[in-house]
Design a protein around this motif. Structure first.
Motif, PDB file in Angstrom:
ATOM      1  N   ALA A 131       0.943  -1.237   0.100  1.00 55.60           N
ATOM      2  CA  ALA A 131      -0.173  -0.046  -0.015  1.00 55.60           C
ATOM      3  C   ALA A 131       0.971   1.306   0.029  1.00 55.60           C
ATOM      4  O   ALA A 131       0.454   2.415  -0.646  1.00 55.60           O
ATOM      5  N   LEU A 132       2.274   1.290   0.495  1.00 57.77           N
ATOM      6  CA  LEU A 132       3.048   2.265   0.548  1.00 57.77           C
ATOM      7  C   LEU A 132       3.768   2.279  -0.849  1.00 57.77           C
ATOM      8  O   LEU A 132       4.785   3.222  -0.992  1.00 57.77           O
ATOM      9  N   GLY A 133       3.660   1.342  -1.737  1.00 58.62           N
ATOM     10  CA  GLY A 133       4.400   1.442  -2.998  1.00 58.62           C
ATOM     11  C   GLY A 133       5.854   0.834  -3.100  1.00 58.62           C
ATOM     12  O   GLY A 133       6.483   1.037  -3.801  1.00 58.62           O
ATOM     13  N   VAL A 134       5.848  -0.171  -2.061  1.00 57.72           N
ATOM     14  CA  VAL A 134       7.040  -0.951  -2.395  1.00 57.72           C
ATOM     15  C   VAL A 134       6.991  -2.223  -3.358  1.00 57.72           C
ATOM     16  O   VAL A 134       5.676  -2.702  -3.472  1.00 57.72           O
ATOM     17  N   ASP A 135       7.977  -2.343  -4.020  1.00 59.03           N
ATOM     18  CA  ASP A 135       7.883  -3.286  -5.139  1.00 59.03           C
ATOM     19  C   ASP A 135       7.500  -4.570  -4.760  1.00 59.03           C
ATOM     20  O   ASP A 135       7.917  -4.997  -3.797  1.00 59.03           O
ATOM     21  N   THR A 136       7.003  -5.474  -5.606  1.00 58.13           N
ATOM     22  CA  THR A 136       6.261  -6.778  -5.187  1.00 58.13           C
ATOM     23  C   THR A 136       7.486  -7.615  -5.144  1.00 58.13           C
ATOM     24  O   THR A 136       7.486  -8.556  -4.056  1.00 58.13           O
ATOM     25  N   ALA A 137       8.579  -7.537  -5.736  1.00 56.76           N
ATOM     26  CA  ALA A 137       9.737  -8.257  -5.786  1.00 56.76           C
ATOM     27  C   ALA A 137      10.385  -8.297  -4.356  1.00 56.76           C
ATOM     28  O   ALA A 137      10.783  -9.177  -3.623  1.00 56.76           O
ATOM     29  N   ASP A 138      10.349  -6.807  -3.771  1.00 54.99           N
ATOM     30  CA  ASP A 138      11.084  -6.745  -2.570  1.00 54.99           C
ATOM     31  C   ASP A 138      10.386  -7.231  -1.482  1.00 54.99           C
ATOM     32  O   ASP A 138      10.742  -7.743  -0.447  1.00 54.99           O
ATOM     33  N   PHE A 160      -2.313 -14.807  -2.185  1.00 58.87           N
ATOM     34  CA  PHE A 160      -2.847 -14.073  -1.334  1.00 58.87           C
ATOM     35  C   PHE A 160      -3.190 -12.620  -2.024  1.00 58.87           C
ATOM     36  O   PHE A 160      -4.202 -12.149  -2.033  1.00 58.87           O
ATOM     37  N   LEU A 161      -2.253 -12.248  -2.522  1.00 63.97           N
ATOM     38  CA  LEU A 161      -2.190 -10.933  -3.080  1.00 63.97           C
ATOM     39  C   LEU A 161      -2.974 -10.778  -4.433  1.00 63.97           C
ATOM     40  O   LEU A 161      -3.806  -9.844  -4.815  1.00 63.97           O
ATOM     41  N   ASP A 162      -2.798 -11.912  -5.201  1.00 60.38           N
ATOM     42  CA  ASP A 162      -3.716 -12.019  -6.693  1.00 60.38           C
ATOM     43  C   ASP A 162      -5.350 -12.052  -5.971  1.00 60.38           C
ATOM     44  O   ASP A 162      -6.004 -11.438  -6.713  1.00 60.38           O
ATOM     45  N   ARG A 163      -5.670 -12.675  -4.964  1.00 64.81           N
ATOM     46  CA  ARG A 163      -6.963 -12.688  -4.516  1.00 64.81           C
ATOM     47  C   ARG A 163      -7.236 -11.225  -4.197  1.00 64.81           C
ATOM     48  O   ARG A 163      -8.441 -10.962  -4.475  1.00 64.81           O
ATOM     49  N   VAL A 164      -6.516 -10.520  -3.286  1.00 70.18           N
ATOM     50  CA  VAL A 164      -6.589  -9.272  -2.875  1.00 70.18           C
ATOM     51  C   VAL A 164      -6.740  -8.250  -4.077  1.00 70.18           C
ATOM     52  O   VAL A 164      -7.887  -7.524  -4.179  1.00 70.18           O
ATOM     53  N   LEU A 165      -5.851  -8.320  -5.124  1.00 67.59           N
ATOM     54  CA  LEU A 165      -5.727  -7.528  -6.086  1.00 67.59           C
ATOM     55  C   LEU A 165      -7.074  -7.789  -7.281  1.00 67.59           C
ATOM     56  O   LEU A 165      -7.544  -6.936  -7.897  1.00 67.59           O
ATOM     57  N   GLY A 166      -7.427  -9.040  -7.132  1.00 67.14           N
ATOM     58  CA  GLY A 166      -8.356  -9.326  -8.145  1.00 67.14           C
ATOM     59  C   GLY A 166      -9.770  -8.742  -7.701  1.00 67.14           C
ATOM     60  O   GLY A 166     -10.563  -8.467  -8.515  1.00 67.14           O
ATOM     61  N   ARG A 167      -9.837  -8.385  -6.366  1.00 68.78           N
ATOM     62  CA  ARG A 167     -11.263  -7.964  -5.981  1.00 68.78           C
ATOM     63  C   ARG A 167     -11.148  -6.476  -5.878  1.00 68.78           C
ATOM     64  O   ARG A 167     -12.143  -5.708  -5.844  1.00 68.78           O
ATOM     65  N   HIS A 168      -9.930  -5.990  -5.511  1.00 68.44           N
ATOM     66  CA  HIS A 168      -9.824  -4.349  -5.178  1.00 68.44           C
ATOM     67  C   HIS A 168      -8.722  -3.799  -5.869  1.00 68.44           C
ATOM     68  O   HIS A 168      -8.599  -2.508  -5.559  1.00 68.44           O
ATOM     69  N   ARG A 169      -8.009  -4.170  -6.893  1.00 72.67           N
ATOM     70  CA  ARG A 169      -7.262  -3.527  -7.880  1.00 72.67           C
ATOM     71  C   ARG A 169      -5.966  -3.303  -7.038  1.00 72.67           C
ATOM     72  O   ARG A 169      -4.988  -3.540  -7.748  1.00 72.67           O
ATOM     73  N   THR A 170      -5.746  -2.802  -6.104  1.00 73.73           N
ATOM     74  CA  THR A 170      -4.747  -2.207  -5.192  1.00 73.73           C
ATOM     75  C   THR A 170      -4.911  -2.715  -3.634  1.00 73.73           C
ATOM     76  O   THR A 170      -6.073  -2.937  -3.511  1.00 73.73           O
ATOM     77  N   THR A 171      -3.860  -2.789  -3.128  1.00 75.95           N
ATOM     78  CA  THR A 171      -3.941  -3.146  -1.626  1.00 75.95           C
ATOM     79  C   THR A 171      -4.414  -1.967  -1.148  1.00 75.95           C
ATOM     80  O   THR A 171      -5.040  -2.122   0.019  1.00 75.95           O
ATOM     81  N   ALA A 172      -4.264  -0.613  -1.651  1.00 73.54           N
ATOM     82  CA  ALA A 172      -4.679   0.306  -0.933  1.00 73.54           C
ATOM     83  C   ALA A 172      -6.491   0.535  -1.259  1.00 73.54           C
ATOM     84  O   ALA A 172      -6.973   0.643  -0.163  1.00 73.54           O
ATOM     85  N   GLY A 173      -6.915  -0.134  -2.129  1.00 74.04           N
ATOM     86  CA  GLY A 173      -8.193  -0.269  -2.310  1.00 74.04           C
ATOM     87  C   GLY A 173      -8.890  -1.260  -1.381  1.00 74.04           C
ATOM     88  O   GLY A 173      -9.926  -1.118  -1.002  1.00 74.04           O
ATOM     89  N   PHE A 174      -7.865  -2.334  -1.299  1.00 76.38           N
ATOM     90  CA  PHE A 174      -8.346  -3.306  -0.152  1.00 76.38           C
ATOM     91  C   PHE A 174      -8.445  -2.966   1.122  1.00 76.38           C
ATOM     92  O   PHE A 174      -9.399  -3.069   1.782  1.00 76.38           O
ATOM     93  N   LEU A 175      -7.680  -2.029   1.616  1.00 79.31           N
ATOM     94  CA  LEU A 175      -7.739  -1.427   3.098  1.00 79.31           C
ATOM     95  C   LEU A 175      -8.675  -0.605   3.279  1.00 79.31           C
ATOM     96  O   LEU A 175      -9.397  -0.493   3.951  1.00 79.31           O
ATOM     97  N   GLN A 176      -9.074   0.324   1.993  1.00 80.40           N
ATOM     98  CA  GLN A 176     -10.223   1.124   2.033  1.00 80.40           C
ATOM     99  C   GLN A 176     -11.642   0.677   2.037  1.00 80.40           C
ATOM    100  O   GLN A 176     -12.481   1.078   2.586  1.00 80.40           O
ATOM    101  N   HIS A 177     -11.721  -0.601   1.305  1.00 76.67           N
ATOM    102  CA  HIS A 177     -12.659  -1.691   1.265  1.00 76.67           C
ATOM    103  C   HIS A 177     -13.179  -1.730   2.694  1.00 76.67           C
ATOM    104  O   HIS A 177     -14.479  -2.145   3.105  1.00 76.67           O
ATOM    105  N   HIS A 178     -12.025  -1.930   3.466  1.00 72.93           N
ATOM    106  CA  HIS A 178     -12.559  -2.382   4.961  1.00 72.93           C
ATOM    107  C   HIS A 178     -12.274  -1.254   5.879  1.00 72.93           C
ATOM    108  O   HIS A 178     -11.894  -1.580   7.203  1.00 72.93           O
ATOM    109  N   GLY A 179     -12.478  -0.133   5.527  1.00 72.91           N
ATOM    110  CA  GLY A 179     -12.682   1.099   6.432  1.00 72.91           C
ATOM    111  C   GLY A 179     -11.542   1.935   6.537  1.00 72.91           C
ATOM    112  O   GLY A 179     -11.731   3.062   7.003  1.00 72.91           O
ATOM    113  N   LEU A 180     -10.314   1.449   5.949  1.00 72.40           N
ATOM    114  CA  LEU A 180      -9.351   2.593   6.178  1.00 72.40           C
ATOM    115  C   LEU A 180      -9.510   3.888   5.371  1.00 72.40           C
ATOM    116  O   LEU A 180      -9.918   3.758   4.058  1.00 72.40           O
TER     117      LEU A 180
END
Length: 268
Positions: free
Chosen positions: A182-189, A231-251
Motif C-alpha cells: 500500500a505504501l508503494g514497495v515493489d512486489t519483488a522486494d 494471497f495478493l492475487d486474490r486481494v488485487l483481483g477484487r480491489h485492484r490495489t492493496t490500498a483499495g483493499f484497505l479502504q474497502h475495509h474501512g481505512l
C-alpha cells in the motif's frame, strides 16, 4: 502477481539476533514508487516474545519499542504469553484469524484448533498441505485486523512498533506485505522480505516440528512465494490495489496518508 518463487532475500544480515526472539528484522529500507523509502527503525516484524530472556530483553530495549501488535489468537497468547522483563511497551492483541469455528476448521487442516496457520497437515509441502486454503481464507478475512493494526501504528507515539504472530511468517507475512504494498514497495522486494522467514526460522532445509498448546506435534513449514502470490492475487483481483483493499475495509484516505507520513522517508 506472478506465482514464481521470490528472488533470494536481500541480505540475511537484516535479521536481528536477540536471545528468545526468532525471525526478527526491520521491515524498513525498501524503496517506494514515489521515490522515497520505508524508514528504518520504525516497524519491525518477528515471532512472538514468549521465549524472550532477560538478556534478550536488555538487547531488545535498544530498539525503543513503544507498541507490540500480537496477531495470534487469544488461546495462543494465553498458552505462550509474551514476556517483558521490564520492557515498557503497549501490547495490543489483534488476532488475524476469527475465533475458532468448527465449520471453518473443517475447510482446511491448516485452520486446526490452534487457529495457527503456521501449522499444516503431515503431507509434503505444496501437496494438499492446506496452506493454499489458509492464504485464500486470510485474503477473505484478514482485512479488518490489518486495518486495525495500521490504526495502532499511526496512533500518536506508537512507533517504533513490532508486529508478530507465532513465528512471524504467515499472519505477519501477509500483514507486512499489505502495508508495504500500500505504501508503494515493489512486489519483488515484498516477496524477498517474506522469503527471509525461511532463514530466520531455520526452515531452509524443510519443516521443523514443535508441540502446540494442546500437546499435539505440528510441523512449521517453509514459506513459498506461491502462497503470498495467491494471497495478493486474490486481494488485487477484487480491489485492484492493496490500498483499495484497505479502504474497502474501512481505512480512510487520511489514515493511509498518515501511515505514509509515519513510515516513508525521502531518499537522499
Amino acid at each position: 502477481m506472478e506465482t514464481t518463487e521470490p528472488r533470494p532475500a536481500p541480505g540475511t544480515d537484516r535479521l536481528i539476533h536477540i536471545p528468545g526472539v526468532r525471525n526478527l528484522r526491520d521491515a524498513g529500507g525498501f524503496a517506494t514508487a514515489d521515490g522515497g523509502s520505508i524508514g528504518l527503525g520504525l516497524l519491525y516484524r518477528s515471532a512472538s516474545l514468549h521465549e524472550l530472556s532477560p538478556d534478550g530483553a536488555a538487547r531488545l530495549a535498544a530498539l525503543g519499542l513503544r507498541t507490540v501488535v500480537d496477531l495470534r489468537s487469544a488461546e495462543e497468547a494465553v498458552y505462550w504469553p509474551n514476556q517483558r522483563h521490564g520492557l515498557d511497551f503497549e501490547l495490543v492483541s489483534l488476532p488475524t484469524l476469527p475465533p475458532f469455528d468448527p465449520a471453518a476448521a473443517a475447510m482446511t487442516e491448516a485452520a486446526a484448533p490452534t487457529g495457527n496457520p503456521d501449522t499444516a497437515a503431515d503431507t509434503p509441502a505444496g501437496e494438499g498441505d492446506g496452506m493454499e486454503d489458509m492464504y485464500s481464507f486470510m485474503a477473505d478475512t484478514a482485512g479488518p485486523p490489518i486495518v486495525a493494526c495500521i490504526r495502532r501504528l499511526i496512533a500518536p507515539g506508537a512507533l517504533p512498533a513490532l508486529v508478530h504472530c507465532a513465528v512471524g511468517k504467515d499472519r505477519t507475512g501477509v500483514t507486512i506485505a499489505v502495508i508495504l504494498s500500500a505504501l508503494g514497495v515493489d512486489t519483488a522486494d515484498i516477496a524477498a522480505d517474506y522469503a527471509l522467514s525461511n532463514t530466520g526460522l531455520g526452515l531452509l532445509d524443510g519443516p521443523v516440528y514443535y508441540l502446540d498448546e494442546h500437546g499435539t506435534e505440528r510441523r512449521s513449514r517453509p514459506v513459498r512465494g506461491a502462497l503470498l502470490a495467491l494471497f495478493l492475487d486474490r486481494v488485487l483481483g477484487r480491489h485492484r490495489t492493496t490500498a483499495g483493499f484497505l479502504q474497502h475495509h474501512g481505512l480512510s484516505t487520511a489514515e493511509l496518508d498518515r501511515l505514509r507520513d509515519q513510515l516513508v522517508r525521502a531518499r537522499p
